[in-house]
Design a protein around this motif. Structure first.
Motif, PDB file in Angstrom:
ATOM      1  N   CYS A  11     -24.972  -2.075  14.376  1.00 54.43           N
ATOM      2  CA  CYS A  11     -24.881  -0.624  14.171  1.00 54.43           C
ATOM      3  C   CYS A  11     -23.822  -0.304  13.111  1.00 54.43           C
ATOM      4  CB  CYS A  11     -24.530   0.049  15.492  1.00 54.43           C
ATOM      5  SG  CYS A  11     -24.326   1.832  15.355  1.00 54.43           S
ATOM      6  N   TYR A  13     -22.049   2.478  12.816  1.00 44.75           N
ATOM      7  CA  TYR A  13     -21.133   3.577  13.149  1.00 44.75           C
ATOM      8  C   TYR A  13     -19.816   3.058  13.738  1.00 44.75           C
ATOM      9  CZ  TYR A  13     -25.195   6.624  12.297  1.00 44.75           C
ATOM     10  OH  TYR A  13     -26.267   7.266  11.748  1.00 44.75           O
ATOM     11  N   CYS A  14     -19.662   3.113  15.051  1.00 42.54           N
ATOM     12  CA  CYS A  14     -18.297   2.947  15.562  1.00 42.54           C
ATOM     13  C   CYS A  14     -17.885   1.484  15.729  1.00 42.54           C
ATOM     14  CB  CYS A  14     -18.122   3.720  16.863  1.00 42.54           C
ATOM     15  SG  CYS A  14     -18.687   2.847  18.328  1.00 42.54           S
ATOM     16  N   VAL A  16     -17.393  -0.294  18.246  1.00 42.71           N
ATOM     17  CA  VAL A  16     -17.943  -1.125  19.333  1.00 42.71           C
ATOM     18  C   VAL A  16     -18.737  -2.283  18.723  1.00 42.71           C
ATOM     19  CG1 VAL A  16     -19.419  -1.203  21.385  1.00 42.71           C
ATOM     20  CG2 VAL A  16     -18.044   0.830  20.928  1.00 42.71           C
ATOM     21  N   GLY A  17     -19.483  -1.971  17.632  1.00 43.52           N
ATOM     22  CA  GLY A  17     -20.211  -3.028  16.927  1.00 43.52           C
ATOM     23  C   GLY A  17     -21.434  -3.506  17.682  1.00 43.52           C
ATOM     24  N   CYS A  18     -22.278  -2.566  18.107  1.00 44.29           N
ATOM     25  CA  CYS A  18     -23.448  -2.938  18.921  1.00 44.29           C
ATOM     26  C   CYS A  18     -24.504  -3.676  18.094  1.00 44.29           C
ATOM     27  CB  CYS A  18     -24.092  -1.683  19.502  1.00 44.29           C
ATOM     28  SG  CYS A  18     -23.046  -0.837  20.682  1.00 44.29           S
ATOM     29  N   LEU A  45     -27.391   1.062  23.696  1.00 41.32           N
ATOM     30  CA  LEU A  45     -27.037   1.805  22.491  1.00 41.32           C
ATOM     31  C   LEU A  45     -26.658   3.216  22.923  1.00 41.32           C
ATOM     32  CD1 LEU A  45     -29.845   0.937  19.894  1.00 41.32           C
ATOM     33  CD2 LEU A  45     -27.526   0.015  19.955  1.00 41.32           C
ATOM     34  N   CYS A  46     -25.881   3.901  22.104  1.00 38.45           N
ATOM     35  CA  CYS A  46     -25.607   5.310  22.404  1.00 38.45           C
ATOM     36  C   CYS A  46     -26.577   6.186  21.614  1.00 38.45           C
ATOM     37  CB  CYS A  46     -24.153   5.650  22.071  1.00 38.45           C
ATOM     38  SG  CYS A  46     -23.839   5.857  20.314  1.00 38.45           S
ATOM     39  N   LYS A  48     -26.210   7.933  18.957  1.00 31.73           N
ATOM     40  CA  LYS A  48     -26.158   7.764  17.491  1.00 31.73           C
ATOM     41  C   LYS A  48     -26.919   6.508  17.071  1.00 31.73           C
ATOM     42  CE  LYS A  48     -21.594   8.043  17.541  1.00 31.73           C
ATOM     43  NZ  LYS A  48     -21.223   8.661  18.814  1.00 31.73           N
ATOM     44  N   GLY A  49     -26.634   5.411  17.765  1.00 33.81           N
ATOM     45  CA  GLY A  49     -27.324   4.169  17.431  1.00 33.81           C
ATOM     46  C   GLY A  49     -28.821   4.284  17.659  1.00 33.81           C
ATOM     47  N   PRO A 175     -19.260   5.157  23.317  1.00 33.72           N
ATOM     48  CA  PRO A 175     -20.027   5.378  24.551  1.00 33.72           C
ATOM     49  C   PRO A 175     -20.476   4.099  25.243  1.00 33.72           C
ATOM     50  CG  PRO A 175     -20.882   6.717  22.741  1.00 33.72           C
ATOM     51  CD  PRO A 175     -19.912   5.761  22.145  1.00 33.72           C
ATOM     52  N   VAL A 176     -20.794   3.072  24.479  1.00 33.69           N
ATOM     53  CA  VAL A 176     -21.294   1.847  25.118  1.00 33.69           C
ATOM     54  C   VAL A 176     -20.174   1.158  25.900  1.00 33.69           C
ATOM     55  CG1 VAL A 176     -22.112  -0.483  24.585  1.00 33.69           C
ATOM     56  CG2 VAL A 176     -23.301   1.515  23.651  1.00 33.69           C
TER      57      VAL A 176
HETATM   58 FE1  SF4 Z   1     -23.325   2.370  17.358  1.00 32.85          FE
HETATM   59 FE2  SF4 Z   1     -23.074   3.838  19.558  1.00 32.85          FE
HETATM   60 FE3  SF4 Z   1     -22.779   1.205  19.672  1.00 32.85          FE
HETATM   61 FE4  SF4 Z   1     -20.938   2.712  18.514  1.00 32.85          FE
HETATM   62  S1  SF4 Z   1     -21.488   2.731  20.691  1.00 32.85           S
HETATM   63  S2  SF4 Z   1     -21.760   0.795  17.706  1.00 32.85           S
HETATM   64  S3  SF4 Z   1     -22.184   4.296  17.558  1.00 32.85           S
HETATM   65  S4  SF4 Z   1     -24.661   2.308  19.179  1.00 32.85           S
END
Ligand code: SF4
Length: 886
Positions: A11, A13-14, A16-18, A45-46, A48-49, A175-176
């Motif tokens: 991902c 975005y944040c 967490v690195g999903c 995933l949240c 956004k992902g 969020p994850v």
């Molecule tokens: Fe992406 Fe959401 Fe995972 Fe952050 S928590 S890496 S924004 S999917």
């Protein structure tokens, strides 16, 4: 390049690195799913992902290079950048140029940008938007550990008995990880303590919430340190064998009595003692912290106050323990690894250490390495403003929105002789100031690596063809270097750059640094392609990973001992007073990322919170004449904004909160960075963005409006507006101070339309202040405008559906009805972005007897997608239950 199998990527975005599985069908449609095999998210995933596929359209993409407003080819653009930088340095010296880069870049991009600036330009004027995110954590780590090391890993969240979440709205911003914590609570009864001035969604889910006064974290953790000492909660062997400086830190902490801690933090003694006792009694404790700690003029001291408590109790580097800095961005950590900060070098070396400089220089075989740190972000743009920096290259970031004193940043760029911007987006508040625009390939279109908050390196893989003439950032940077005649930039692929980065960590390996990627050197193209997510350090041929650092000491200081830091409470740099009586806190919201250049394309992500807002306590709202959904004029000593009011006791009296995301592309005046004074932490240089004194007053609106259009509107008017994409077009909220003479003409201006009278349907009641207009082309609605004296009371859900409807002439009146009746009941604001479930639907399910998150999910499907809204549903259930009990 459709692939029969989903591509494993990460991902963008944040921190967490999903892990993500990205698939493409034969028509090119992209599907996104969580990667069940990625250790960071295990398939979750949240919102956004989950919505990434909705952000990949080419609309508003920068697809060709642009030089002085004219589209051109790469050859001319690259030559213009190379000659611009070369001439500037020849005339004014190397310190007259700068790069401002981003935690959105991949490690390979970052590596070559840093190498070019420090190794060949000979200046350290390269800084990054990560300065705004985690620079205080970096400095705090170095002060305590001698290195920028995150000691723990995400598994510690699964294995902890107490999670202290401080300065982080984890439920919305990571969020994850929040879901992971909730799962641990379910499984092993993990207690969650949230320390935050606001009652966030995270705080609502906590076992204990400490709504402390902004900026009082050092006092709180010093109080905890003193309590731990008195309660005997000390790991004597660890302190004796692996630390130094405890007595000085304790002396500092004890200078603040419990009564003073109560006064400074604003927390009742009972609450403080409950927290202190819980912490003392729980050996498996993790303290998770993020921007609420870092974005402060005393951010480094806050970080060290937290670390002190973990050193004293020996709760570090063991399962279920540790101080844990959560990075905001997807690759803030990768940027740190390659030294992409103005005060770092490469591979965690120190720019002020002559031996380190000599080693890096010999490895790079470069002509120069600067002897002193460069300018940090705020100072860097100050230098652009006062003319010391004459050429700046901004990569993948939007400083005109995100830096403090942002109006001054815009002015600085306006006057700077050479501004180069490489970005995916054509029109941002920063690209508007560019002399040269370079089109960058985006997520899914390029290959590289990123490192998440737990030091895990993951591959981002390409699964889309780069559109137009876009190129990866590493390619652009290397082309410039080559045109300037520099050697060492002839890479053919990101795999080669990654290999050099890993070899550099091996070259420098002397036991005095944490970052060791020697086990990843020599992977070759195939090995790089198939690289599995891996946590550093990775040593030796058998690629031995280490999950945790410091469980048995081994810190990276001269004597291998961790340092307790003596720290004392300092209030935020600016205090409230009669002119600016409210203290403004800021942060992210659940469904948006940074300045919305990507998440702002996804209609479902815009549905949750579609307008820029300010949260104000009921007492302050009454005092300043600002009822719910009024428009507030928000002013600080540095700038102003227009924001919709949310009256809530989730913020403390005397405080306010506003999200950071809105830009001039989405709203009239909502750039929150423009409000911040440029106060920074004296050690880390990180700006204070969570404690700005402001005043609020009503924006006296004589009318409010709601519009729908097919095209993106951009009303260039002195009024309040906020636009967001919806299915089939755009919606826009307005408020104006003067009633226009002619509403048809005003509608044309507001919505950017050429309105033909024969295609118009109008309803006007001047006495009631009501005006409604619908414009048609054939049987399709092209635009609609609803005006009233106060907030426009129509169903947004119904209105948006009209863009998809067909209207026979006899049915056109329905286009201005405002409500859908029983056939289309109003959903209210959307709470579950994945499944488009509104607040009113959840309220109806509650009234119908659904009393658990699962029951609400069964009745409405809310919370059954990514789960990011489950905490808010829980909050609605609790609120409903307490109302029922009254
Ligand atoms: Fe992406 Fe959401 Fe995972 Fe952050 S928590 S890496 S924004 S999917």
């Amino acid at each position: 390049m459709p692939s029969p199998l989903p591509v494993r990527t990460t991902c963008p975005y944040c921190g967490v690195g999903c892990g993500i599985l990205a698939g493409r069908d034969a028509d090119g449609a992209v599907s996104i799913a969580g990667d069940p095999d990625h250790p960071a998210n295990q398939g979750r995933l949240c919102s956004k992902g989950s919505a990434l596929a909705d952000t990949l359209s080419l609309e508003e993409r920068l697809l060709r290079p642009v030089v002085h407003g004219r589209e051109t080819g790469w050859d001319e653009a690259l030559s213009a950048v190379a000659s611009g930088f070369a001439e500037t340095m020849a005339r004014h010296g190397p310190d007259s140029v700068a790069f401002y880069v981003s935690g959105q870049l991949q490690t390979e991009d970052y590596y070559v940008a840093n190498k070019l600036m420090k190794g060949w330009f000979g200046t350290a004027n390269i800084d990054t938007n990560s300065r705004l995110c985690m620079a205080s954590s970096v400095a705090g780590h170095r002060r305590a550990f001698g290195s920028d090391t995150v000691p723990g890993c995400y598994e510690d969240l699964d294995e902890t008995d107490l999670a202290v979440v401080t300065g982080s709205n984890l439920a919305w911003c990571h969020p994850v990880l929040f879901q992971r914590l909730l799962a641990a609570r379910e499984r092993r009864g993990t207690k969650i303590v949230v320390i935050d001035p606001r009652r966030t969604v995270t705080a609502e889910a906590a076992d204990l919430h400490l709504p402390l006064a902004p900026g009082s974290d050092v006092a709180l953790f010093n109080g905890l340190l003193a309590h731990l000492r008195e309660a005997g909660a000390i790991e004597h062997g660890f302190v004796r064998d692996h630390t130094s400086g405890l007595e000085a830190a304790l002396d500092c902490a004890r200078r603040t009595t419990l009564a003073e801690t109560v006064r400074i933090t604003g927390l009742p003694e009972r609450l403080l003692e409950e927290f202190f006792r819980l912490f003392a009694a729980t050996p498996r404790t993790v303290t998770l912290y993020s921007q609420g700690v870092n974005q402060s003029s005393s951010g480094v001291d806050k970080v060290n106050a937290i670390i002190n408590c973990h050193l004293l109790t020996g709760r570090i580097g063991k399962p279920g323990t540790g101080p844990f800095s959560l990075t905001g961005q997807p690759n803030a950590m990768g940027g740190r690894e390659v030294g992409g900060l103005a005060n770092a070098l490469a591979a965690h070396t120190d720019i002020e250490n002559p031996r380190h400089r000599a080693l890096v220089r010999s490895f790079w075989d470069s002509p120069a390495i600067p002897q002193r740190p460069g300018l940090k972000a705020v100072d860097l743009f100050r230098a652009v403003g006062d003319g010391r920096i004459k050429a700046v290259w901004i990569m993948a970031t939007n400083p005109v929105d995100s830096l403090p004193d942002a109006d001054r940043v815009a002015a600085a760029l306006r006057d700077c002789p050479l501004v180069v911007v490489s970005d995916m987006a054509r029109d941002t508040d920063t690209t508007r100031h560019a002399d040269i625009l370079l089109p960058a390939a985006g997520w899914g279109e390029k290959d590289g690596t990123v490192t998440n908050s737990e030091r895990r390196i993951s591959r981002q893989r390409r699964f889309l063809d780069p559109p137009g003439e876009t190129q990866p950032d590493w390619w652009i940077i290397c082309q410039i270097a080559r045109r300037m005649g520099f050697s060492g930039f002839d890479y053919d692929s990101p795999a080669e750059i990654f290999d050099e980065h890993c070899r550099l960590t091996a070259f420098l390996k002397d036991g005095a640094r944490d970052l060791d990627l020697s086990g990843l050197a020599g992977l070759g193209a195939e090995g790089y392609d198939s690289l599995e997510p891996v946590q550093w350090p990775v040593t030796g041929r058998d690629r031995k990973e280490s999950k945790r650092f410091f469980g048995s000491g081994g810190f990276f200081t001269g004597d291998r001992r961790a340092r307790f830091a003596p720290v004392s409470h300092r209030p935020p740099a600016s205090a409230t007073g009669p002119d600016y009586p409210l203290l403004l806190n800021t942060g992210r919201i659940r469904d948006q990322w940074h300045s919305m250049t990507r998440t702002g394309k996804a209609t479902r992500l815009m549905a949750h919170l579609a307008e820029p807002f300010i949260e104000i306590h009921p007492r302050d709202a009454a005092r300043h004449g600002l009822p719910d959904v009024a428009i507030a004029r928000v002013e600080s000593s540095h700038g102003s904004a227009l924001l919709q009011v949310t009256v809530t006791d989730a913020v403390r009296p005397g405080e306010a909160f506003a999200p950071i995301h809105w830009t001039d592309r989405f709203a009239a005046r909502a750039r929150i960075g423009a409000l911040f004074p440029p106060h920074v932490d004296p050690i880390s240089g990180q700006p204070e963005s969570k404690a700005t004194p402001v005043r609020v007053s009503p924006f006296v609106a004589r009318w409010r409006g709601y519009g729908l259009t097919r095209e993106r509107p951009s009303p260039d008017r002195d009024l309040y507006w906020a636009a967001s994409p919806v299915e089939g077009g755009w919606q826009i909220e307005f408020a104006g101070t003067d009633r226009p003479e002619n509403w048809e003409e005003e509608a044309a201006r507001l919505l950017g339309l050429r309105i033909r009278p024969e295609d118009l349907l109008v309803f006007h009641d001047p006495t009631a202040g009501l005006y409604r207009l619908a414009a048609f082309e054939g049987d399709r609605l092209t635009a609609a405008l609803f005006i009233s004296a106060g907030p426009v009371a129509i169903s947004r859900f119904w209105a948006i559906a009209q863009l998809a409807a067909t209207f026979r002439p006899a049915m056109r009146l329905q286009a201005i009805a405002g409500q859908g009746g029983r056939a289309m009941p109003d959903k209210g604001p959307i709470l579950c972005a994945c499944l488009n479930v509104g607040v009113k639907e959840i309220a109806a399910a509650l009234a119908g007897g659904a009393g658990t998150v699962e029951a609400i999910g069964a009745a409405t499907r809310a919370g059954t997608g990514c789960g990011a809204c489950r905490a808010e549903i829980r909050g609605m259930i609790d609120a409903y239950a307490s109302q029922a009990a009254e």
